[in-house]
Motif scaffolding. Structure first.
Motif, short mmCIF file in Angstrom:
data_model
loop_
_atom_site.label_atom_id
_atom_site.label_comp_id
_atom_site.label_asym_id
_atom_site.label_seq_id
_atom_site.Cartn_x
_atom_site.Cartn_y
_atom_site.Cartn_z
N ALA A 1 0.79 -1.26 0.04
CA ALA A 1 -0.01 0.01 -0.01
C ALA A 1 0.71 1.16 0.02
N ARG B 1 4.46 2.19 -3.46
CA ARG B 1 4.54 2.81 -4.84
C ARG B 1 4.37 4.35 -4.28
N LEU B 2 3.75 4.78 -3.49
CA LEU B 2 3.57 6.11 -3.28
C LEU B 2 4.62 6.85 -2.63
N ARG C 1 7.42 8.28 -3.58
CA ARG C 1 8.30 9.49 -4.19
C ARG C 1 7.18 10.61 -4.55
N GLY C 2 5.82 10.30 -4.24
CA GLY C 2 4.84 11.14 -4.58
C GLY C 2 4.73 12.29 -3.46
N SER C 3 3.69 12.89 -3.38
CA SER C 3 3.32 13.77 -2.15
C SER C 3 3.28 13.21 -0.94
N GLN D 1 21.41 5.89 -0.50
CA GLN D 1 21.45 4.62 -1.51
C GLN D 1 22.78 4.86 -2.52
N ASN E 1 -3.13 4.13 -5.23
CA ASN E 1 -2.07 3.21 -5.88
C ASN E 1 -2.37 3.13 -7.26
N ASP F 1 0.12 13.51 -7.37
CA ASP F 1 1.52 13.27 -7.98
C ASP F 1 1.75 11.88 -8.27
N LEU F 2 2.06 11.64 -9.54
CA LEU F 2 2.20 10.15 -9.83
C LEU F 2 3.57 9.78 -9.22
N PRO F 3 3.42 8.50 -9.06
CA PRO F 3 4.83 7.93 -8.28
C PRO F 3 5.88 7.94 -9.30
N ASP G 1 8.81 6.41 -8.67
CA ASP G 1 9.69 5.38 -8.05
C ASP G 1 10.20 4.30 -8.89
N PRO H 1 17.22 1.03 -8.00
CA PRO H 1 18.27 1.70 -7.25
C PRO H 1 19.57 1.49 -7.89
N ALA I 1 19.62 4.12 -10.65
CA ALA I 1 19.82 5.32 -9.91
C ALA I 1 21.46 5.51 -9.80
#
Lengths: 319, 413
Positions: A105, A108-109, A111-113, A206, B369, B388-390, B392, B396, B399
């Motif tokens: 849940a 995936r979110l 990096r978003g707001s 990272q 999601n 906002d769209l992910p 991600d 790694p 990146a």
């Protein structure tokens, strides 16, 4: 003198409750420290921990529950073994659950707001509450009375109004070592170092070769394990559990985390004990029905006056 | 950040744009929906759907969602205690009009007796709720988004508890009842028979239906006008980039305060009508779950898009008030049809009403999601607080390569 003893009594209850709140608050603060998100579902993970330990205890010794039901009777030795089994099952269960929730849940979110994972977490909290309803029903369930309630003050021959029972001691015996172990883990081990690094600067960590996904999953795992332990201990301490306890305990713990300075481990402990005592004092001197108002009022005041909390200034050393 | 010159579409364009077929289709759709909604009570009577009583609270909840959309969708502030303003509106109206309220012993005979009128009390409810929004917002709107969400959550928890605890004034858990009814042409809503121009009519709850419809329509009109106004554009600017907006001379705190206060005032009107319609209000109607359901309606349909919010509200409310019950009934009937007692028992244990929380929770998680912009996304709102769209998707390893470093990474997962 009696009023002072009453005060002391409330203090004892508050300290025991505060330790439980601390365990849950650490879960909030660890997660916030590392991903800057309020894990709204954490309280409900704690609730499911209580439910799972009741199931384990009943499976292990439904007969023995009746035998120890009488509080004056001395406990049977096997019960202690069962308690350890139930503690471990509950911790493993909640840790797994928390990691799964993060994977499904929140990841995936990330990096978003800030709002997206928060809303997702509210959704997860609703789902877990419904799971609780399906598992144990709507009405509160009784927790087996495994821990005898023997007044230690009387046992030492001091005649006093204050009661410090074996139950209060039990809470400390379980929670304090866990908190110490967690602190040591974060400060002394390599994985703990990875957690602190990720909390400080995820991208830099990272680049240094730290697996971010695994570190964050580990954070959720630790938080979940502590919530599972808190679930068992709170069930044995209060002898009751219900599907709504996650919401109220969760908010108390969250208040504690914010009060101490969210993201700060020591802050969570300080805040937990403070909120526990505040709740007990409000129960004792105002009325139990005013306690939520006092707690939420505190939450709002803290957020308005000092959003960084009491120990919140050293943001560099968050986790 | 994309630049869209048509910040206010339609109203003040200097160039005549050719008719857009999409727009024509939308117009037709809107007109049909409007005609259906206006004629609904008669259709309901004609076909015997018996859903009018579900429709009135449904429309009230949708109006509520439209108000929350100002706060969440336009200004980008997450409000988890919206039900508190709803409660404040409902209790404000009840305080003025209910014979059981503490004001009932003071107002009659005093120069303020006119305040006991329902229409006056509704206006008062709007004002009181709007003021409550401003009072809560003033010290808290400086906070960061997630902290603000918590303050509103705390507020949303405190208000129903205060109502429960302050028994002498609010009648506690029992709630306030009865509450003054709206009236028109000397005829009270919901009281049968009702005499208009010498005719005796049995209207049932139909007047309430039209009252909610009119209030809803006024809300939609007002919200569209607000969105296109200077204030509405300021909301969009702040939501998209607060620093940039501040640089352009927008005061973020006052702008957000307006959003908070206006959003709250819509719930005031809704609360007043809701109380009058049910004739009783109690604190458990305004708890946290109500706030989350309204939030769910806003997010499901499409945050920041009026039609999306209405669609989301319609879906969730029709599930909650009509389909959950009927579906459960159908499943039970299907179980009975098989004739096998074990299957019947298994089917009978199915109860969608028990799974309301599960459905709303799943709805929030899945939307966030899979489609964070909602079913009908807001065209102008690509890059905003909630949607906002992910990004991600960068592994790694990748990146690290992008950054040009040669540090060996642990294998992800």
């Amino acid at each position: 003198m009696l009023t002072f003893e009453y005060f002391l009594q409330q203090l004892v209850t508050g300290l025991a409750n505060g330790m439980l709140i601390t365990l849950v608050a650490i879960g909030y603060t660890l997660v916030y420290g590392i991903v800057e998100m309020i894990n709204f579902a954490h309280g409900d993970v704690f609730m499911l921990g209580a439910f799972s330990s009741v199931t384990t205890l009943q499976a292990l010794g439904a007969q023995a529950v009746k035998r120890v039901a009488n509080k004056d009777q001395p406990p049977i030795p096997e019960t202690y073994l069962w308690l350890v089994v139930a503690l471990i099952t509950s911790m493993v269960f909640c840790a797994t659950l928390n990691v799964l929730i993060e994977r499904l849940a929140y990841r995936r979110l990330r990096r978003g707001s800030r709002m997206a994972p928060l809303i997702s977490a509210i959704g997860v909290s609703f789902i877990l509450q419904n799971v609780g309803i399906y598992w144990k029903g709507v009405s509160p369930i009784n927790f087996p009375r495994y821990i005898p309630q023997i007044d230690l003050v009387k046992a030492f021959g001091i005649d006093s109004f204050v009661r410090v029972t074996t139950k209060d001691v039990f809470v400390f015996v379980v929670t304090v070592p866990l908190v110490i172990a967690l602190t040591l883990f974060i400060q002394r081990t390599k994985l703990g170092k990875a957690m602190r690094a990720t909390a400080q600067d995820r991208d830099a960590a990272q680049l240094m070769g730290i697996d971010i996904n695994r570190t964050i999953a580990l954070t959720f795992l630790l938080g979940g394990a502590l919530a599972g332990a808190a679930g068992l201990v709170s069930g044995l301490y209060n002898n009751t559990a219900g599907f709504q306890m996650g919401f109220s305990y969760g908010l108390n713990s969250f208040t504690a985390a914010v009060l101490g300075g969210i993201g700060n481990l020591n802050g969570a402990m300080l805040g937990g004990v403070f909120i526990g005592i505040l709740g007990a004092m409000s129960d004792g001197y105002l009325d139990a029905r005013w306690t939520p108002v006092v707690i939420f009022g505190t939450l709002n005041l803290v957020l308005i006056i000092r959003p960084s909390g009491i120990l919140g200034q050293d943001l560099a050393e968050r986790a | 950040m994309q630049t869209d010159i048509r910040m206010t579409p339609g109203r003040r364009s200097y160039v005549e744009e050719p008719a857009d077929p999409q727009q024509t289709r939308n117009r037709i759709l809107q007109a049909t929906a409007f005609a259906f909604v206006v004629a609904y009570p008669f259709l309901d009577l004609l076909f015997g759907w018996q859903a009018l009583l579900a429709f009135i609270p449904m429309m009230l909840m949708i109006t509520l969602a439209l108000g929350l959309n100002i706060v969440v969708g336009y200004a980008g502030l997450l409000d988890l205690g919206y039900a508190a303003f709803y409660a404040i509106g409902a209790y404000a109206a009840a305080f003025f009009t209910s014979p059981n309220s503490p004001l009932a012993s003071v107002l009659p005979g005093s120069p303020f007796a006119w305040m006991q009128d329902f229409w006056v009390s509704m206006v008062m409810a709007v004002l009181v709720a709007g003021c409550a929004g401003a009072i809560l917002g003033a010290p808290t709107l400086r906070l960061r988004g997630d902290y603000l969400a918590l303050v509103t959550l705390g507020f949303g928890e405190i208000v129903p508890r205060l109502v429960k605890n302050l028994e002498p004034w609010t009648k506690g858990v029992k709630g306030m009842s009865p509450i003054g009814r709206p009236y028109l042409f000397g005829c009270q809503f919901g009281v049968d028979p009702c005499e208009i121009l010498g005719m005796k009519l049995k209207l049932g709850m139909i007047p309430y239906y039209y009252l909610t419809l009119i209030v809803g329509a006024i809300s939609i009109f007002a919200i569209i006008r607000l969105r296109n106004s200077r204030l509405g554009r300021a909301w969009a600017a702040i939501r998209d980039d607060e620093t940039a907006a501040q640089g352009m001379g927008i005061n973020p705190v006052t702008t957000k305060l307006w959003a908070f206060s206006l959003g709250a005032s819509f719930s005031g009107a809704t609360g007043a009508i809701f109380g009058a319609y049910l004739q009783t209000i109690s604190p458990d109607q305004f708890e946290y779950s109500t706030s989350v359901i309204v939030l769910c309606m806003v997010i499901l349909g499409g945050t920041g898009n009026i039609w999306g919010v209405m669609l989301g509200g319609l879906l969730i409310q029709s599930f909650d008030r009509i389909f959950a019950e009927r579906l459960t009934g159908w499943v039970h009937k299907a179980g009975a049809l098989t004739g096998d007692p074990t299957i019947t028992a298994a089917f009978n244990s199915f109860d969608l009403l028990k799974s309301r929380l599960l459905v709303f929770g799943l709805c929030l998680v899945l939307i966030m999601n899979l489609r964070p912009q909602g079913i009908l996304p807001n065209r102008k709102r690509r890059e905003t607080a909630l949607t906002d769209l992910p990004e991600d998707d960068v592994a790694p390893d990748e990146a690290v390569m992008i950054a040009g470093a040669t540090v060996p990474t642990e294998k992800p997962r």
